[in-house]
Design a protein around this motif. Structure first.
Motif, PDB file in Angstrom:
ATOM      1  N   PHE A  84       0.818  -1.209   0.000  1.00 43.87           N
ATOM      2  CA  PHE A  84       0.000   0.000   0.000  1.00 43.87           C
ATOM      3  C   PHE A  84       0.855   1.263   0.000  1.00 43.87           C
ATOM      4  O   PHE A  84       0.463   2.283  -0.566  1.00 43.87           O
ATOM      5  CB  PHE A  84      -0.976  -0.005   1.179  1.00 43.87           C
ATOM      6  N   TYR A  85       2.031   1.207   0.618  1.00 45.16           N
ATOM      7  CA  TYR A  85       2.947   2.347   0.515  1.00 45.16           C
ATOM      8  C   TYR A  85       3.414   2.516  -0.930  1.00 45.16           C
ATOM      9  O   TYR A  85       3.561   3.642  -1.426  1.00 45.16           O
ATOM     10  CB  TYR A  85       4.151   2.172   1.443  1.00 45.16           C
ATOM     11  N   ALA A  86       3.647   1.403  -1.619  1.00 41.03           N
ATOM     12  CA  ALA A  86       4.031   1.460  -3.030  1.00 41.03           C
ATOM     13  C   ALA A  86       2.931   2.112  -3.863  1.00 41.03           C
ATOM     14  O   ALA A  86       3.206   2.935  -4.749  1.00 41.03           O
ATOM     15  CB  ALA A  86       4.335   0.059  -3.549  1.00 41.03           C
ATOM     16  N   LEU A  87       1.680   1.783  -3.556  1.00 45.19           N
ATOM     17  CA  LEU A  87       0.547   2.372  -4.273  1.00 45.19           C
ATOM     18  C   LEU A  87       0.424   3.866  -3.986  1.00 45.19           C
ATOM     19  O   LEU A  87       0.187   4.669  -4.897  1.00 45.19           O
ATOM     20  CB  LEU A  87      -0.757   1.670  -3.871  1.00 45.19           C
ATOM     21  N   ARG A  88       0.581   4.245  -2.722  1.00 47.01           N
ATOM     22  CA  ARG A  88       0.414   5.649  -2.343  1.00 47.01           C
ATOM     23  C   ARG A  88       1.491   6.541  -2.958  1.00 47.01           C
ATOM     24  O   ARG A  88       1.258   7.723  -3.216  1.00 47.01           O
ATOM     25  CB  ARG A  88       0.465   5.787  -0.810  1.00 47.01           C
ATOM     26  N   MET A  89       2.689   5.991  -3.183  1.00 49.30           N
ATOM     27  CA  MET A  89       3.806   6.800  -3.670  1.00 49.30           C
ATOM     28  C   MET A  89       3.936   6.778  -5.189  1.00 49.30           C
ATOM     29  O   MET A  89       4.833   7.408  -5.741  1.00 49.30           O
ATOM     30  CB  MET A  89       5.114   6.305  -3.045  1.00 49.30           C
ATOM     31  N   SER A  90       3.032   6.059  -5.869  1.00 49.99           N
ATOM     32  CA  SER A  90       3.134   6.002  -7.334  1.00 49.99           C
ATOM     33  C   SER A  90       1.738   5.945  -7.927  1.00 49.99           C
ATOM     34  O   SER A  90       0.902   6.788  -7.643  1.00 49.99           O
ATOM     35  CB  SER A  90       3.971   4.779  -7.750  1.00 49.99           C
ATOM     36  N   THR A  91       1.493   4.969  -8.773  1.00 49.55           N
ATOM     37  CA  THR A  91       0.186   4.778  -9.408  1.00 49.55           C
ATOM     38  C   THR A  91      -0.229   3.328  -9.226  1.00 49.55           C
ATOM     39  O   THR A  91       0.566   2.493  -8.764  1.00 49.55           O
ATOM     40  CB  THR A  91       0.245   5.092 -10.919  1.00 49.55           C
ATOM     41  N   VAL A  92      -1.463   3.020  -9.609  1.00 48.63           N
ATOM     42  CA  VAL A  92      -1.923   1.636  -9.547  1.00 48.63           C
ATOM     43  C   VAL A  92      -1.018   0.746 -10.394  1.00 48.63           C
ATOM     44  O   VAL A  92      -0.621  -0.349  -9.974  1.00 48.63           O
ATOM     45  CB  VAL A  92      -3.383   1.523 -10.034  1.00 48.63           C
ATOM     46  N   ALA A  93      -0.667   1.219 -11.592  1.00 49.52           N
ATOM     47  CA  ALA A  93       0.156   0.424 -12.503  1.00 49.52           C
ATOM     48  C   ALA A  93       1.532   0.140 -11.913  1.00 49.52           C
ATOM     49  O   ALA A  93       1.983  -1.015 -11.879  1.00 49.52           O
ATOM     50  CB  ALA A  93       0.295   1.146 -13.844  1.00 49.52           C
ATOM     51  N   ILE A  94       2.229   1.176 -11.435  1.00 50.53           N
ATOM     52  CA  ILE A  94       3.572   1.006 -10.876  1.00 50.53           C
ATOM     53  C   ILE A  94       3.531   0.134  -9.629  1.00 50.53           C
ATOM     54  O   ILE A  94       4.332  -0.790  -9.452  1.00 50.53           O
ATOM     55  CB  ILE A  94       4.196   2.370 -10.545  1.00 50.53           C
ATOM     56  N   GLY A  95       2.580   0.420  -8.741  1.00 49.29           N
ATOM     57  CA  GLY A  95       2.486  -0.318  -7.488  1.00 49.29           C
ATOM     58  C   GLY A  95       2.239  -1.798  -7.708  1.00 49.29           C
ATOM     59  O   GLY A  95       2.899  -2.656  -7.122  1.00 49.29           O
ATOM     60  N   MET A  96       1.286  -2.108  -8.585  1.00 49.60           N
ATOM     61  CA  MET A  96       0.925  -3.506  -8.798  1.00 49.60           C
ATOM     62  C   MET A  96       1.991  -4.261  -9.581  1.00 49.60           C
ATOM     63  O   MET A  96       2.319  -5.414  -9.264  1.00 49.60           O
ATOM     64  CB  MET A  96      -0.427  -3.600  -9.517  1.00 49.60           C
ATOM     65  N   LEU A  97       2.544  -3.629 -10.601  1.00 46.21           N
ATOM     66  CA  LEU A  97       3.550  -4.319 -11.407  1.00 46.21           C
ATOM     67  C   LEU A  97       4.841  -4.551 -10.623  1.00 46.21           C
ATOM     68  O   LEU A  97       5.508  -5.569 -10.813  1.00 46.21           O
ATOM     69  CB  LEU A  97       3.830  -3.535 -12.695  1.00 46.21           C
ATOM     70  N   SER A  98       5.194  -3.617  -9.726  1.00 50.76           N
ATOM     71  CA  SER A  98       6.404  -3.826  -8.925  1.00 50.76           C
ATOM     72  C   SER A  98       6.234  -4.985  -7.959  1.00 50.76           C
ATOM     73  O   SER A  98       7.182  -5.728  -7.683  1.00 50.76           O
ATOM     74  CB  SER A  98       6.775  -2.549  -8.160  1.00 50.76           C
ATOM     75  N   LEU A  99       5.033  -5.166  -7.445  1.00 55.52           N
ATOM     76  CA  LEU A  99       4.755  -6.308  -6.576  1.00 55.52           C
ATOM     77  C   LEU A  99       4.954  -7.620  -7.314  1.00 55.52           C
ATOM     78  O   LEU A  99       5.380  -8.620  -6.725  1.00 55.52           O
ATOM     79  CB  LEU A  99       3.317  -6.217  -6.043  1.00 55.52           C
ATOM     80  N   PHE A 100       4.699  -7.614  -8.613  1.00 55.15           N
ATOM     81  CA  PHE A 100       4.704  -8.872  -9.349  1.00 55.15           C
ATOM     82  C   PHE A 100       6.074  -9.301  -9.833  1.00 55.15           C
ATOM     83  O   PHE A 100       6.200 -10.023 -10.820  1.00 55.15           O
ATOM     84  CB  PHE A 100       3.659  -8.833 -10.459  1.00 55.15           C
ATOM     85  N   THR A 101       7.080  -8.910  -9.065  1.00 60.03           N
ATOM     86  CA  THR A 101       8.363  -9.608  -9.134  1.00 60.03           C
ATOM     87  C   THR A 101       8.295 -10.855  -8.273  1.00 60.03           C
ATOM     88  O   THR A 101       9.196 -11.693  -8.314  1.00 60.03           O
ATOM     89  CB  THR A 101       9.492  -8.705  -8.629  1.00 60.03           C
ATOM     90  N   TYR A 102       7.228 -11.001  -7.495  1.00 61.54           N
ATOM     91  CA  TYR A 102       7.168 -12.135  -6.567  1.00 61.54           C
ATOM     92  C   TYR A 102       7.142 -13.505  -7.251  1.00 61.54           C
ATOM     93  O   TYR A 102       7.667 -14.484  -6.688  1.00 61.54           O
ATOM     94  CB  TYR A 102       6.005 -11.964  -5.584  1.00 61.54           C
ATOM     95  N   PRO A 103       6.617 -13.638  -8.481  1.00 57.83           N
ATOM     96  CA  PRO A 103       6.759 -14.951  -9.129  1.00 57.83           C
ATOM     97  C   PRO A 103       8.218 -15.328  -9.364  1.00 57.83           C
ATOM     98  O   PRO A 103       8.585 -16.494  -9.262  1.00 57.83           O
ATOM     99  CB  PRO A 103       6.010 -14.768 -10.451  1.00 57.83           C
ATOM    100  N   VAL A 104       9.051 -14.323  -9.687  1.00 59.50           N
ATOM    101  CA  VAL A 104      10.473 -14.589  -9.898  1.00 59.50           C
ATOM    102  C   VAL A 104      11.113 -15.048  -8.593  1.00 59.50           C
ATOM    103  O   VAL A 104      11.851 -16.034  -8.542  1.00 59.50           O
ATOM    104  CB  VAL A 104      11.192 -13.321 -10.407  1.00 59.50           C
ATOM    105  N   LEU A 105      10.820 -14.323  -7.523  1.00 56.24           N
ATOM    106  CA  LEU A 105      11.362 -14.686  -6.213  1.00 56.24           C
ATOM    107  C   LEU A 105      10.881 -16.074  -5.800  1.00 56.24           C
ATOM    108  O   LEU A 105      11.641 -16.876  -5.253  1.00 56.24           O
ATOM    109  CB  LEU A 105      10.944 -13.646  -5.172  1.00 56.24           C
ATOM    110  N   THR A 106       9.613 -16.360  -6.077  1.00 59.81           N
ATOM    111  CA  THR A 106       9.050 -17.666  -5.727  1.00 59.81           C
ATOM    112  C   THR A 106       9.766 -18.785  -6.479  1.00 59.81           C
ATOM    113  O   THR A 106      10.072 -19.840  -5.901  1.00 59.81           O
ATOM    114  CB  THR A 106       7.544 -17.708  -6.063  1.00 59.81           C
ATOM    115  N   ALA A 107      10.033 -18.567  -7.766  1.00 63.71           N
ATOM    116  CA  ALA A 107      10.675 -19.589  -8.587  1.00 63.71           C
ATOM    117  C   ALA A 107      12.033 -19.994  -8.029  1.00 63.71           C
ATOM    118  O   ALA A 107      12.447 -21.147  -8.149  1.00 63.71           O
ATOM    119  CB  ALA A 107      10.821 -19.089 -10.017  1.00 63.71           C
ATOM    120  N   PHE A 108      12.724 -19.034  -7.406  1.00 63.03           N
ATOM    121  CA  PHE A 108      14.040 -19.326  -6.857  1.00 63.03           C
ATOM    122  C   PHE A 108      13.996 -19.767  -5.395  1.00 63.03           C
ATOM    123  O   PHE A 108      14.840 -20.540  -4.951  1.00 63.03           O
ATOM    124  CB  PHE A 108      14.944 -18.096  -7.005  1.00 63.03           C
TER     125      PHE A 108
END
Length: 295
Positions: A84-108
């Protein structure tokens, strides 16, 4: 089996649609982030608790499992707050897309934590997601609020990835709604002290957004999401669920008039490409009765 695979893919997409409302709602609710998350968690806790009682879903946890469920609750809290801090400091697009590095982290992380076999295809998918991340903020300047927002998104992704991996071990033993009762309860208790930092009428004045977060995003969305863990391995679920930002960006465009820039759209296309590849790959992986055991 093909019919069931399609149904499970539809189920996870429905879960992602509900969870995707968090982006627009996170920017719509004008309360301090810990208060927003705390109120969301407490409301969702009571809704899920009543649902479990209505459906007679057992709420008892084995003593041996409690430490994992407790830790996953703390990770969920950290994930929500940083997101939610990511969302407040940017936009819906930036906040949500930055969160979705988690599949990469999960894979490793999944092979290391659950001692599963590492699949090389996930290196390609990781590259696609990371390339997409680059186009979100090609200028890594920490004086820029967008860059700081992406850093919060990355931290949120790490917490989310570890939480999902830990709970993967438990979804076969417990109902998804029951697990979310504990998750939301822990988050609510942790963030409860922040309610004393704000006038109660301000919270009441934001009731529509808070109820929507509790019902649509949390109670329905996250419960459906946990239930999909039974049908795919955790990395597959993570990568398929990367379609969530697309839904979130569309919701943000419609309700908040936030139109993403061309570079953001291109980055999103790269991320969604990984979703398509993993959807096709996972179809073959789950074509045998024992596929879900090959984690």
């Amino acid at each position: 089996m093909k019919k069931f695979h399609v149904r499970h893919l539809l189920e996870i997409n429905l879960a992602m649609l509900f969870i995707a409302t968090s982006g627009a709602l996170g920017r719509y609710v004008h309360l301090p982030v810990p208060v927003t998350i705390g109120a969301r968690a407490i409301l969702a806790f009571f809704l899920l608790y009543l649902f479990c009682k209505w459906k007679r879903i057992p709420l008892k946890v084995k003593r041996i499992d409690f430490p994992i469920i407790l830790l996953s609750g703390f990770l969920m809290c950290a994930h929500w707050v940083t997101y939610f801090y990511a969302l407040r400091m940017s936009t819906v697009a930036i906040g949500m897309l930055s969160l979705f590095t988690y599949p990469v982290l999960t894979a490793f992380l999944e092979p290391m934590i659950l001692k599963t076999k590492f699949q090389r295809i996930h290196l390609l998918l990781a590259f696609l997601v990371l390339a997409g991340m680059y186009f979100l903020s090609p200028d890594l300047d920490f004086k820029n609020s967008y860059t700081i927002a992406i850093a919060f998104g990355l931290l949120s992704a790490l917490c989310y990835a570890i939480r999902n991996i830990l709970l993967k071990q438990k979804v076969s033993d417990y109902n998804g709604s029951m697990l979310m009762v504990y998750q939301t309860g822990i988050v609510g208790v942790v963030l409860c002290p922040f309610f004393f930092t704000i006038v109660p009428k301000l919270i009441i004045g934001q009731w529509e957004g808070l109820v929507a977060l509790a019902v649509l995003t949390t109670a329905i969305g996250h419960t459906l999401f946990l239930m999909t863990f039974k049908h795919f391995n955790i990395t597959t679920v993570s990568i398929i669920s990367s379609v969530q930002p697309v839904y979130g960006i569309l919701i943000g465009a419609v309700f908040l008039s936030e139109i993403p820039e061309a570079t953001t759209i291109f980055g999103g296309i790269l991320i969604v490409s990984s979703v398509v590849i993993e959807s096709i790959r996972s179809k073959g992986e789950n074509s045998t009765p024992d596929a879900n055991l090959e984690l």
